[in-house]
Design a protein around this motif. Structure first.
Motif, PDB file in Angstrom:
ATOM      1  N   LYS A 197     -18.697  -4.734  -6.294  1.00 41.98           N
ATOM      2  CA  LYS A 197     -19.718  -4.180  -5.398  1.00 41.98           C
ATOM      3  C   LYS A 197     -19.320  -4.480  -3.958  1.00 41.98           C
ATOM      4  CE  LYS A 197     -22.416  -2.968  -8.789  1.00 41.98           C
ATOM      5  NZ  LYS A 197     -22.629  -1.604  -9.147  1.00 41.98           N
ATOM      6  N   ALA A 198     -19.665  -3.564  -3.055  1.00 44.29           N
ATOM      7  CA  ALA A 198     -19.320  -3.737  -1.645  1.00 44.29           C
ATOM      8  C   ALA A 198     -20.478  -3.320  -0.759  1.00 44.29           C
ATOM      9  CB  ALA A 198     -18.083  -2.914  -1.310  1.00 44.29           C
ATOM     10  N   VAL A 199     -20.410  -3.757   0.493  1.00 44.40           N
ATOM     11  CA  VAL A 199     -21.430  -3.457   1.480  1.00 44.40           C
ATOM     12  C   VAL A 199     -20.828  -2.508   2.510  1.00 44.40           C
ATOM     13  CG1 VAL A 199     -22.899  -4.455   3.275  1.00 44.40           C
ATOM     14  CG2 VAL A 199     -22.499  -5.709   1.150  1.00 44.40           C
ATOM     15  N   LEU A 200     -21.530  -1.416   2.817  1.00 48.14           N
ATOM     16  CA  LEU A 200     -21.079  -0.506   3.861  1.00 48.14           C
ATOM     17  C   LEU A 200     -20.919  -1.278   5.163  1.00 48.14           C
ATOM     18  CD1 LEU A 200     -23.301   2.614   3.099  1.00 48.14           C
ATOM     19  CD2 LEU A 200     -20.818   2.469   2.839  1.00 48.14           C
ATOM     20  N   GLY A 201     -19.855  -1.001   5.896  1.00 47.97           N
ATOM     21  CA  GLY A 201     -19.610  -1.655   7.172  1.00 47.97           C
ATOM     22  C   GLY A 201     -18.835  -2.954   7.079  1.00 47.97           C
ATOM     23  N   SER A 202     -18.421  -3.348   5.888  1.00 45.31           N
ATOM     24  CA  SER A 202     -17.629  -4.570   5.743  1.00 45.31           C
ATOM     25  C   SER A 202     -16.210  -4.209   5.311  1.00 45.31           C
ATOM     26  CB  SER A 202     -18.265  -5.509   4.718  1.00 45.31           C
ATOM     27  OG  SER A 202     -18.287  -4.908   3.443  1.00 45.31           O
ATOM     28  N   ASN A 203     -15.260  -5.085   5.627  1.00 47.70           N
ATOM     29  CA  ASN A 203     -13.882  -4.887   5.178  1.00 47.70           C
ATOM     30  C   ASN A 203     -13.821  -5.096   3.671  1.00 47.70           C
ATOM     31  OD1 ASN A 203     -13.059  -4.419   7.777  1.00 47.70           O
ATOM     32  ND2 ASN A 203     -12.015  -6.367   8.021  1.00 47.70           N
ATOM     33  N   VAL A 204     -13.166  -4.169   2.980  1.00 50.99           N
ATOM     34  CA  VAL A 204     -13.053  -4.227   1.530  1.00 50.99           C
ATOM     35  C   VAL A 204     -11.574  -4.142   1.173  1.00 50.99           C
ATOM     36  CG1 VAL A 204     -13.595  -3.024  -0.619  1.00 50.99           C
ATOM     37  CG2 VAL A 204     -15.269  -3.085   1.223  1.00 50.99           C
ATOM     38  N   VAL A 205     -11.099  -5.084   0.365  1.00 52.64           N
ATOM     39  CA  VAL A 205      -9.715  -5.066  -0.100  1.00 52.64           C
ATOM     40  C   VAL A 205      -9.687  -4.440  -1.483  1.00 52.64           C
ATOM     41  CG1 VAL A 205      -7.680  -6.434  -0.673  1.00 52.64           C
ATOM     42  CG2 VAL A 205      -9.153  -7.124   1.233  1.00 52.64           C
ATOM     43  N   LEU A 206      -8.921  -3.373  -1.618  1.00 50.42           N
ATOM     44  CA  LEU A 206      -8.750  -2.699  -2.910  1.00 50.42           C
ATOM     45  C   LEU A 206      -7.328  -2.919  -3.393  1.00 50.42           C
ATOM     46  CD1 LEU A 206     -10.456   0.761  -2.327  1.00 50.42           C
ATOM     47  CD2 LEU A 206     -10.963  -0.823  -4.168  1.00 50.42           C
ATOM     48  N   LEU A 228       1.987  -3.033  -0.053  1.00 50.51           N
ATOM     49  CA  LEU A 228       2.531  -2.231  -1.146  1.00 50.51           C
ATOM     50  C   LEU A 228       1.616  -2.171  -2.364  1.00 50.51           C
ATOM     51  CD1 LEU A 228       6.291  -3.225  -0.976  1.00 50.51           C
ATOM     52  CD2 LEU A 228       5.192  -1.128  -0.155  1.00 50.51           C
ATOM     53  N   ASP A 229       0.703  -3.150  -2.500  1.00 49.24           N
ATOM     54  CA  ASP A 229      -0.154  -3.182  -3.685  1.00 49.24           C
ATOM     55  C   ASP A 229      -1.646  -3.197  -3.370  1.00 49.24           C
ATOM     56  OD1 ASP A 229      -0.357  -5.704  -2.619  1.00 49.24           O
ATOM     57  OD2 ASP A 229      -0.120  -6.760  -4.523  1.00 49.24           O
ATOM     58  N   SER A 230      -2.018  -3.055  -2.089  1.00 46.87           N
ATOM     59  CA  SER A 230      -3.437  -3.100  -1.743  1.00 46.87           C
ATOM     60  C   SER A 230      -3.690  -2.410  -0.406  1.00 46.87           C
ATOM     61  CB  SER A 230      -3.927  -4.548  -1.666  1.00 46.87           C
ATOM     62  OG  SER A 230      -3.285  -5.217  -0.593  1.00 46.87           O
ATOM     63  N   VAL A 285      -5.664   4.914  -5.616  1.00 49.23           N
ATOM     64  CA  VAL A 285      -4.835   5.474  -6.680  1.00 49.23           C
ATOM     65  C   VAL A 285      -3.344   5.397  -6.405  1.00 49.23           C
ATOM     66  CG1 VAL A 285      -6.611   7.008  -7.593  1.00 49.23           C
ATOM     67  CG2 VAL A 285      -5.117   7.819  -5.780  1.00 49.23           C
ATOM     68  N   GLN A 286      -2.971   5.281  -5.130  1.00 49.84           N
ATOM     69  CA  GLN A 286      -1.547   5.309  -4.818  1.00 49.84           C
ATOM     70  C   GLN A 286      -1.323   4.793  -3.408  1.00 49.84           C
ATOM     71  OE1 GLN A 286       0.441   8.993  -5.735  1.00 49.84           O
ATOM     72  NE2 GLN A 286       1.563   8.906  -3.834  1.00 49.84           N
ATOM     73  N   ILE A 287      -0.123   4.239  -3.158  1.00 53.21           N
ATOM     74  CA  ILE A 287       0.281   3.854  -1.814  1.00 53.21           C
ATOM     75  C   ILE A 287       1.694   4.372  -1.588  1.00 53.21           C
ATOM     76  CG2 ILE A 287       0.766   1.957  -0.235  1.00 53.21           C
ATOM     77  CD1 ILE A 287      -1.341   0.314  -1.733  1.00 53.21           C
ATOM     78  N   ASN A 288       1.849   5.182  -0.564  1.00 52.75           N
ATOM     79  CA  ASN A 288       3.172   5.681  -0.177  1.00 52.75           C
ATOM     80  C   ASN A 288       3.680   4.841   0.982  1.00 52.75           C
ATOM     81  OD1 ASN A 288       3.338   7.854  -2.016  1.00 52.75           O
ATOM     82  ND2 ASN A 288       1.962   9.018  -0.726  1.00 52.75           N
ATOM     83  N   ASP A 289       4.948   4.461   0.935  1.00 48.17           N
ATOM     84  CA  ASP A 289       5.533   3.642   1.992  1.00 48.17           C
ATOM     85  C   ASP A 289       6.770   4.354   2.525  1.00 48.17           C
ATOM     86  OD1 ASP A 289       6.431   1.718   3.695  1.00 48.17           O
ATOM     87  OD2 ASP A 289       6.763   0.188   2.163  1.00 48.17           O
ATOM     88  N   SER A 290       6.644   4.924   3.731  1.00 46.88           N
ATOM     89  CA  SER A 290       7.780   5.606   4.346  1.00 46.88           C
ATOM     90  C   SER A 290       8.282   4.833   5.562  1.00 46.88           C
ATOM     91  CB  SER A 290       7.388   7.029   4.752  1.00 46.88           C
ATOM     92  OG  SER A 290       6.448   6.995   5.809  1.00 46.88           O
ATOM     93  N   ARG A 291       7.935   3.525   5.638  1.00 51.32           N
ATOM     94  CA  ARG A 291       8.365   2.728   6.779  1.00 51.32           C
ATOM     95  C   ARG A 291       9.872   2.546   6.775  1.00 51.32           C
ATOM     96  NH1 ARG A 291       4.550  -2.278   5.762  1.00 51.32           N
ATOM     97  NH2 ARG A 291       5.369  -1.816   3.696  1.00 51.32           N
ATOM     98  N   CYS A 292      10.432   2.472   7.963  1.00 53.54           N
ATOM     99  CA  CYS A 292      11.866   2.285   8.133  1.00 53.54           C
ATOM    100  C   CYS A 292      12.255   0.881   7.671  1.00 53.54           C
ATOM    101  CB  CYS A 292      12.223   2.484   9.606  1.00 53.54           C
ATOM    102  SG  CYS A 292      13.988   2.497   9.909  1.00 53.54           S
TER     103      CYS A 292
END
Length: 150
Positions: free
Chosen positions: A46-55, A132-134, A72-79
């Motif tokens: 559960k989370a509160v609107l307006g707060s930082n949430v780590v997924l 990379l994972d969150s 669902v996904q994280i794309n990493d195109s960093r150099c």
């Protein structure tokens, strides 16, 4: 063409284009099905609107008004380090939002450089940080007072 096949082809094309410039791009995961079973929603944090949430990748969060957000996904195109790239790149989490005031499930792609905030159905979704994972996000709703720390 299936969504997963199309996603793989797009990732391959981007990877080839970036490899030609000395950069790399990695798709971290395959997106799960965009709908969750009721048992999955009940087990979500559960989370509160307006707060930082780590997924964490593959997890979901449910806000008090019924809005559910799934990473669902994280794309990493960093150099990569020690490589000269034309563009520094970015890390981009892909979220699926449903419930609350959203209606039908919606996909949102945030980017650390090009698109750190999106507004959808009165919700502002802001990318605070990503790895990379969150992803750390903050969700606010127009007309709703933030009750958590920004």
């Amino acid at each position: 063409m299936s969504i997963r096949l199309r996603h793989r082809l797009q990732a391959m094309l981007v990877g080839v284009a970036l490899a030609a410039t000395g950069c790399t791009q990695a798709a971290i995961s395959e997106p799960p099905a965009p709908t969750a079973k009721p048992a999955d929603v009940a087990a979500a944090a559960k989370a509160v609107l307006g707060s930082n949430v780590v997924l964490k990748l593959g997890n979901q969060i449910v806000f008090a008004d019924g809005l559910t957000v799934v990473l669902v996904q994280i794309n990493d195109s960093r150099c990569p380090a020690k490589v000269a790239c034309v563009w520094a790149g970015e890390i981009s989490p892909q979220l699926i939002l449903r419930g609350g005031g959203i209606g039908a499930p919606q996909t949102v792609m945030l980017g650390s450089q090009t698109n750190p905030k999106q507004v959808l159905a009165g919700y502002a979704i802001v990318l605070v940080d990503a790895a990379l994972d969150s992803a750390t996000i903050m969700v606010t709703k127009a007309g709703a007072a933030a009750t958590g720390k920004p």
